[in-house]
Design an enzyme around this catalytic site. Structure first.
Site, PDB file in Angstrom:
ATOM      1  CG  HIS A 229      12.530 -80.999 -28.207  1.00  0.00           C
ATOM      2  ND1 HIS A 229      11.516 -81.502 -29.534  1.00  0.00           N
ATOM      3  CD2 HIS A 229      13.182 -81.471 -27.690  1.00  0.00           C
ATOM      4  CE1 HIS A 229      12.102 -82.800 -29.172  1.00  0.00           C
ATOM      5  NE2 HIS A 229      13.021 -83.381 -28.112  1.00  0.00           N
ATOM      6  CD  GLU A 269      18.861 -80.783 -36.602  1.00  0.00           C
ATOM      7  OE1 GLU A 269      18.181 -81.193 -36.078  1.00  0.00           O
ATOM      8  OE2 GLU A 269      19.959 -80.695 -37.451  1.00  0.00           O
ATOM      9  CG  HIS A 271      16.890 -82.684 -30.164  1.00  0.00           C
ATOM     10  ND1 HIS A 271      15.552 -82.243 -30.757  1.00  0.00           N
ATOM     11  CD2 HIS A 271      17.873 -83.090 -30.986  1.00  0.00           C
ATOM     12  CE1 HIS A 271      16.288 -82.219 -31.901  1.00  0.00           C
ATOM     13  NE2 HIS A 271      17.892 -82.513 -32.257  1.00  0.00           N
ATOM     14  CD  GLU A 286      19.754 -84.364 -34.866  1.00  0.00           C
ATOM     15  OE1 GLU A 286      19.829 -84.721 -35.621  1.00  0.00           O
ATOM     16  OE2 GLU A 286      18.915 -83.452 -34.351  1.00  0.00           O
TER      17      GLU A 286
END
Length: 299
Positions: A229, A269, A271, A286
């Site tokens: 990402h 998660e 990011h 997250e």
């Protein structure tokens, strides 16, 4: 390679969707809470501060350290760019055209901030005083996503739905360069010390090197479902990136050597990612935590 030590710091709640992270020269980490409608700060001594935003659902996403040393961030739903002072004083700059959905933002060589308008098919430029200019792109529906300042003096950006990267400056018209893979879905972008650009391709699980001559080299990750990402360069010549789909932080050297570091909790998660003044790597999870990795020297 030295052992990498990972330490997590709780800074928010899982439902607040911790998303972006940036380091400022004072050693603080600033972060966005996309669903918590707030910006947070983790000080070097571990204290956490929170700065609520004046919107019901502004959706703050990407954040960066501006040329003025302050955190600048995009508010995708509020259609604005924000800036915070160390004391929490907030300035908001609404974009000229509605529903542009600003996302990626980065400081430029010209002392301004540049940002990508996902729904507007435009790249924007904002001065420290808040004056905004917008530049239309020659690709419609390309979903301009993240930004980075190149060593060539240009600003570079990813086009997530067009499978391409582009360049622009205040005096140079935008140029588009396809990456070659139809399923690339590029997101993060960073520049290394040699002038090459590194791109995280979320769609096909690869990191791509785009050199100054336009040559593209793809480095597949351990899993095509890793969904890389965000990506950031450290001073030792390594590129660090989040693997949103694989629950890992990845590292690639300029020579293409890959390494990965599993996060402690399943479903973290990761990011956003940033490098602090001491060379430590930080990622936004997250789950509401920031994770710190001690950056290793080049192999």
């Amino acid at each position: 390679m030295n052992q990498v030590e990972m330490t997590e710091f709780p800074v928010g709640k899982p439902q607040e969707a911790l998303y972006g992270v940036a380091s400022t020269p004072d050693g603080a980490l600033w972060f966005t809470l996309a669903k918590g409608n707030a910006i947070g700060r983790l000080s070097p001594d571990g204290a956490v501060s929170r700065f609520p935003l004046p919107h019901t659902d502004g959706q703050p996403t990407t954040i960066t350290c501006g040329p003025d040393g302050r955190p600048w961030f995009t508010l995708s739903s509020a259609n604005a760019i924000g800036r915070l002072a160390p004391d929490g004083a907030l300035r908001m700059f609404e974009l000229p055209r509605p529903a542009s959905r600003p996302f990626g933002i980065a400081g430029g060589h010209d002392g301004c901030l540049w940002f990508a308008e996902m729904a507007g098919d435009r790249i924007g430029r904002i001065t420290i005083d808040g004056d905004i200019e917008e530049y239309d792109l020659p690709v419609k529906g390309g979903y301009p996503s993240c930004m980075a300042a190149g060593r060539d003096g240009l600003m570079w950006f990813t086009l997530n739905q067009a499978g391409a990267v582009g360049s622009i400056s205040a005096t140079a018209a935008p140029r588009i360069f396809p990456l070659g893979a139809a399923d690339a879905a590029p997101v993060g972008i960073a520049s290394d010390a040699q002038g090459a650009l590194w791109i995280a391709q979320a769609g096909n699980g690869a990191i791509v090197r785009f050199d100054a001559g336009g040559r593209i080299t793809e480095f597949p990750l351990h899993s095509r479902a890793a969904r890389p990402h965000a990506i950031a360069a450290d001073a030792a010549g390594n590129l660090w990136f989040t693997e949103w789909g694989a629950n890992r932080i990845g590292r690639i050297s300029e020579a293409g050597d890959l390494a990965g570091y599993e996060l402690a909790a399943p479903g973290s998660e990761p990011h956003g990612i940033a490098i602090d003044p001491h060379g430590c790597v930080w990622a936004a999870l997250e789950t509401g935590r920031l994770v710190r990795l001690q950056a290793s020297p080049r192999d």
